[in-house]
Design a protein around this motif. Structure first.
Motif, PDB file in Angstrom:
ATOM      1  N   PHE A  68       0.852  -1.196   0.000  1.00 24.12           N
ATOM      2  CA  PHE A  68       0.000   0.000   0.000  1.00 24.12           C
ATOM      3  C   PHE A  68       0.880   1.235   0.000  1.00 24.12           C
ATOM      4  N   ILE A  69       0.593   2.175  -0.927  1.00 24.44           N
ATOM      5  CA  ILE A  69       1.363   3.406  -1.077  1.00 24.44           C
ATOM      6  C   ILE A  69       0.456   4.598  -0.763  1.00 24.44           C
ATOM      7  N   LYS A  70       0.978   5.532   0.020  1.00 25.60           N
ATOM      8  CA  LYS A  70       0.231   6.730   0.396  1.00 25.60           C
ATOM      9  C   LYS A  70       1.193   7.904   0.472  1.00 25.60           C
ATOM     10  N   ASN A  71       0.752   9.046  -0.056  1.00 25.57           N
ATOM     11  CA  ASN A  71       1.632  10.214   0.014  1.00 25.57           C
ATOM     12  C   ASN A  71       1.747  10.700   1.457  1.00 25.57           C
ATOM     13  N   ALA A  72       2.904  11.290   1.789  1.00 24.99           N
ATOM     14  CA  ALA A  72       3.160  11.697   3.181  1.00 24.99           C
ATOM     15  C   ALA A  72       3.937  13.001   3.194  1.00 24.99           C
ATOM     16  N   ASN A  73       3.729  13.772   4.252  1.00 22.19           N
ATOM     17  CA  ASN A  73       4.483  14.999   4.505  1.00 22.19           C
ATOM     18  C   ASN A  73       5.344  14.763   5.756  1.00 22.19           C
ATOM     19  N   LEU A  74       6.641  14.761   5.583  1.00 22.19           N
ATOM     20  CA  LEU A  74       7.554  14.471   6.689  1.00 22.19           C
ATOM     21  C   LEU A  74       8.330  15.718   7.090  1.00 22.19           C
ATOM     22  N   PRO A  75       8.565  15.908   8.389  1.00 18.78           N
ATOM     23  CA  PRO A  75       9.349  17.070   8.837  1.00 18.78           C
ATOM     24  C   PRO A  75      10.829  16.874   8.499  1.00 18.78           C
ATOM     25  N   LYS A  76      11.530  17.975   8.397  1.00 21.50           N
ATOM     26  CA  LYS A  76      12.953  17.895   8.138  1.00 21.50           C
ATOM     27  C   LYS A  76      13.679  17.418   9.398  1.00 21.50           C
ATOM     28  N   GLY A  77      14.582  16.488   9.175  1.00 19.60           N
ATOM     29  CA  GLY A  77      15.275  15.884  10.306  1.00 19.60           C
ATOM     30  C   GLY A  77      16.342  16.779  10.897  1.00 19.60           C
ATOM     31  N   THR A  78      16.496  16.673  12.205  1.00 18.24           N
ATOM     32  CA  THR A  78      17.546  17.412  12.916  1.00 18.24           C
ATOM     33  C   THR A  78      18.571  16.483  13.576  1.00 18.24           C
ATOM     34  N   TYR A  79      18.182  15.229  13.741  1.00 14.28           N
ATOM     35  CA  TYR A  79      19.087  14.287  14.426  1.00 14.28           C
ATOM     36  C   TYR A  79      18.772  12.877  13.958  1.00 14.28           C
ATOM     37  N   VAL A  80      19.823  12.088  13.766  1.00 13.01           N
ATOM     38  CA  VAL A  80      19.668  10.676  13.414  1.00 13.01           C
ATOM     39  C   VAL A  80      20.811   9.891  14.055  1.00 13.01           C
ATOM     40  N   LYS A  81      20.463   8.739  14.582  1.00 12.42           N
ATOM     41  CA  LYS A  81      21.455   7.860  15.204  1.00 12.42           C
ATOM     42  C   LYS A  81      21.526   6.567  14.410  1.00 12.42           C
ATOM     43  N   LEU A  82      22.743   6.222  13.981  1.00 13.33           N
ATOM     44  CA  LEU A  82      22.967   5.063  13.132  1.00 13.33           C
ATOM     45  C   LEU A  82      23.763   4.006  13.872  1.00 13.33           C
ATOM     46  N   GLN A  83      23.544   2.745  13.499  1.00 11.94           N
ATOM     47  CA  GLN A  83      24.269   1.625  14.105  1.00 11.94           C
ATOM     48  C   GLN A  83      24.657   0.628  13.016  1.00 11.94           C
ATOM     49  N   PRO A  84      25.934   0.547  12.675  1.00 11.29           N
ATOM     50  CA  PRO A  84      26.377  -0.437  11.675  1.00 11.29           C
ATOM     51  C   PRO A  84      26.168  -1.861  12.175  1.00 11.29           C
ATOM     52  N   HIS A  85      25.960  -2.781  11.240  1.00  9.53           N
ATOM     53  CA  HIS A  85      25.793  -4.191  11.620  1.00  9.53           C
ATOM     54  C   HIS A  85      27.115  -4.829  12.018  1.00  9.53           C
ATOM     55  N   THR A  86      28.185  -4.425  11.351  1.00 13.76           N
ATOM     56  CA  THR A  86      29.500  -5.021  11.614  1.00 13.76           C
ATOM     57  C   THR A  86      30.532  -3.923  11.833  1.00 13.76           C
ATOM     58  N   THR A  87      31.622  -4.309  12.463  1.00 18.17           N
ATOM     59  CA  THR A  87      32.720  -3.365  12.714  1.00 18.17           C
ATOM     60  C   THR A  87      33.519  -3.085  11.450  1.00 18.17           C
ATOM     61  N   ASP A  88      33.254  -3.819  10.374  1.00 17.14           N
ATOM     62  CA  ASP A  88      33.980  -3.566   9.132  1.00 17.14           C
ATOM     63  C   ASP A  88      33.729  -2.151   8.615  1.00 17.14           C
ATOM     64  N   PHE A  89      32.551  -1.623   8.886  1.00 16.69           N
ATOM     65  CA  PHE A  89      32.245  -0.272   8.415  1.00 16.69           C
ATOM     66  C   PHE A  89      33.175   0.755   9.043  1.00 16.69           C
ATOM     67  N   LEU A  90      33.606   0.515  10.283  1.00 18.38           N
ATOM     68  CA  LEU A  90      34.504   1.450  10.961  1.00 18.38           C
ATOM     69  C   LEU A  90      35.920   1.366  10.429  1.00 18.38           C
ATOM     70  N   ASP A  91      36.225   0.270   9.708  1.00 14.12           N
ATOM     71  CA  ASP A  91      37.568   0.115   9.143  1.00 14.12           C
ATOM     72  C   ASP A  91      37.758   0.930   7.870  1.00 14.12           C
ATOM     73  N   ILE A  92      36.676   1.493   7.332  1.00 14.43           N
ATOM     74  CA  ILE A  92      36.802   2.344   6.148  1.00 14.43           C
ATOM     75  C   ILE A  92      37.625   3.582   6.502  1.00 14.43           C
ATOM     76  N   SER A  93      38.472   4.005   5.579  1.00 11.26           N
ATOM     77  CA  SER A  93      39.374   5.113   5.875  1.00 11.26           C
ATOM     78  C   SER A  93      38.629   6.386   6.265  1.00 11.26           C
ATOM     79  N   ASN A  94      37.511   6.683   5.574  1.00 12.04           N
ATOM     80  CA  ASN A  94      36.739   7.887   5.888  1.00 12.04           C
ATOM     81  C   ASN A  94      35.249   7.551   5.831  1.00 12.04           C
ATOM     82  N   PRO A  95      34.714   6.893   6.876  1.00 15.96           N
ATOM     83  CA  PRO A  95      33.305   6.470   6.828  1.00 15.96           C
ATOM     84  C   PRO A  95      32.333   7.650   6.762  1.00 15.96           C
ATOM     85  N   LYS A  96      32.704   8.789   7.323  1.00 12.18           N
ATOM     86  CA  LYS A  96      31.801   9.946   7.311  1.00 12.18           C
ATOM     87  C   LYS A  96      31.551  10.423   5.878  1.00 12.18           C
TER      88      LYS A  96
END
Length: 315
Positions: free
Chosen positions: A101-129
């Motif tokens: 089911f698809i429905k149009n939506a109005n979402l507020p602009k985000g001010t904060y987001v918290k992320l959690q990688p599944h594996t530590t391999d993502f932190l091994d990237i030279s510049n993950p940011k």
């Protein structure tokens, strides 16, 4: 012409479609973002409703009670069908040909987001940011509980959306959003190791026991009263009892030697008249028999005065 279940209703865009992965339409770029491909009829309906750009939609799987949000890339799909990234189908627990089911939506602009990688391999990237910033440019919105995919260096990294503010679904188009990271799912805290202490400052229990001072009686060097060197120095040093016995035994001959020397001085230094002179001489002769035999090599000859024969005045 509309199929059953696909009619438009009300003043909002609400539609049910069959979903398929992006690989069915040969659009691999869909996998790097959150946008879907819709049919041309959807565009006509959205235009008539004066839906504001950017167009955002709520995607709901009623069978699994899962909800997410997405944007739209193109309107070139066949009628009654939509194409979406495969990782989004996994979040919604959808398979090929399932109804969504698809429905149009109005979402507020985000001010904060918290992320959690599944594996530590993502932190091994030279510049993950920098990699994350580049990837999120292809996203229009984020929903708490979803898992997005970041492709880098021919490898796929999955990241959970742990928290979003100011609501559970936010728009990240043309907004400054603060990003925070939680420890990866497979992260394990290193065990705390005790600070290594140099061996010199931390003796073992055995060394400490050996270093404890013990009282050992008669540990000094032995001395004979007659001035001669003691016998068996090593044995007497290791066995205090024997050393004490040797010291006791050494007193006896020295005492006898002293009495001999005193009697000798008494006999040779004075003239004795009467029978006492003979008794003294006999005692003097018996004293050497009591002396222990000593090594002749160690005894040095000593000069003794008045050692000649004695004569009595009686004739």
């Amino acid at each position: 012409m509309y199929f059953e279940g696909y009619g438009y209703r009300g003043s909002t865009f609400e539609q049910t479609y069959r979903c398929y992965p992006a690989s069915f339409i040969d659009k691999p770029q869909l996998e790097t973002g959150d946008k879907i491909i819709m049919p041309p009829s959807a565009l006509d309906r959205l235009a008539s409703l004066h839906i504001e750009y950017p167009m955002l939609f709520e995607v709901h799987n009623a069978a699994a009670e899962r909800t997410s949000h997405c944007g739209v890339l193109e309107f070139i799909a066949e009628e009654g069908m939509i194409y979406m990234p495969y990782w989004m189908m996994q979040n919604l627990l959808l398979t090929e040909g399932d109804m969504v089911f698809i429905k149009n939506a109005n979402l507020p602009k985000g001010t904060y987001v918290k992320l959690q990688p599944h594996t530590t391999d993502f932190l091994d990237i030279s510049n993950p940011k920098a990699i994350l910033e580049k990837t999120l440019r292809n996203y229009s919105c984020l929903t708490t509980g979803d898992s997005i995919m970041v492709a880098y260096n021919n490898k796929k990294y999955y990241i959970d959306i742990v928290e979003t503010k100011p609501s559970n679904a936010i728009s990240i188009i043309e907004t400054d959003c603060e990003v925070d990271f939680a420890p990866p799912l497979d992260y394990k805290e290193p065990e705390r190791q005790k600070a290594a202490v140099p061996p010199s400052t931390a003796p073992t229990a055995e060394e400490a026991a050996e270093e404890e001072p013990k009282f050992i009686p008669f540990t000094g060097p032995g001395r004979r009263l007659d001035g001669k060197a003691p016998k068996d120095k090593d044995v007497s040093a290791s066995f205090p009892a024997k050393r004490q016995a040797n010291a006791t035994n050494s007193v006896q001959p020295s005492t006898a030697s002293t009495s001999q020397s005193s009697s000798s001085r008494k006999t040779t230094g004075k003239l004795v008249f009467g029978p006492g002179g003979n008794r003294t001489s006999k005692e003097t002769e018996k004293v050497p028999e009591k002396e222990p035999k000593e090594d002749p090599k160690k005894d040095e000859p000593k000069f003794s005065a008045f050692t000649g024969r004695k004569y009595s005045l009686k004739g």
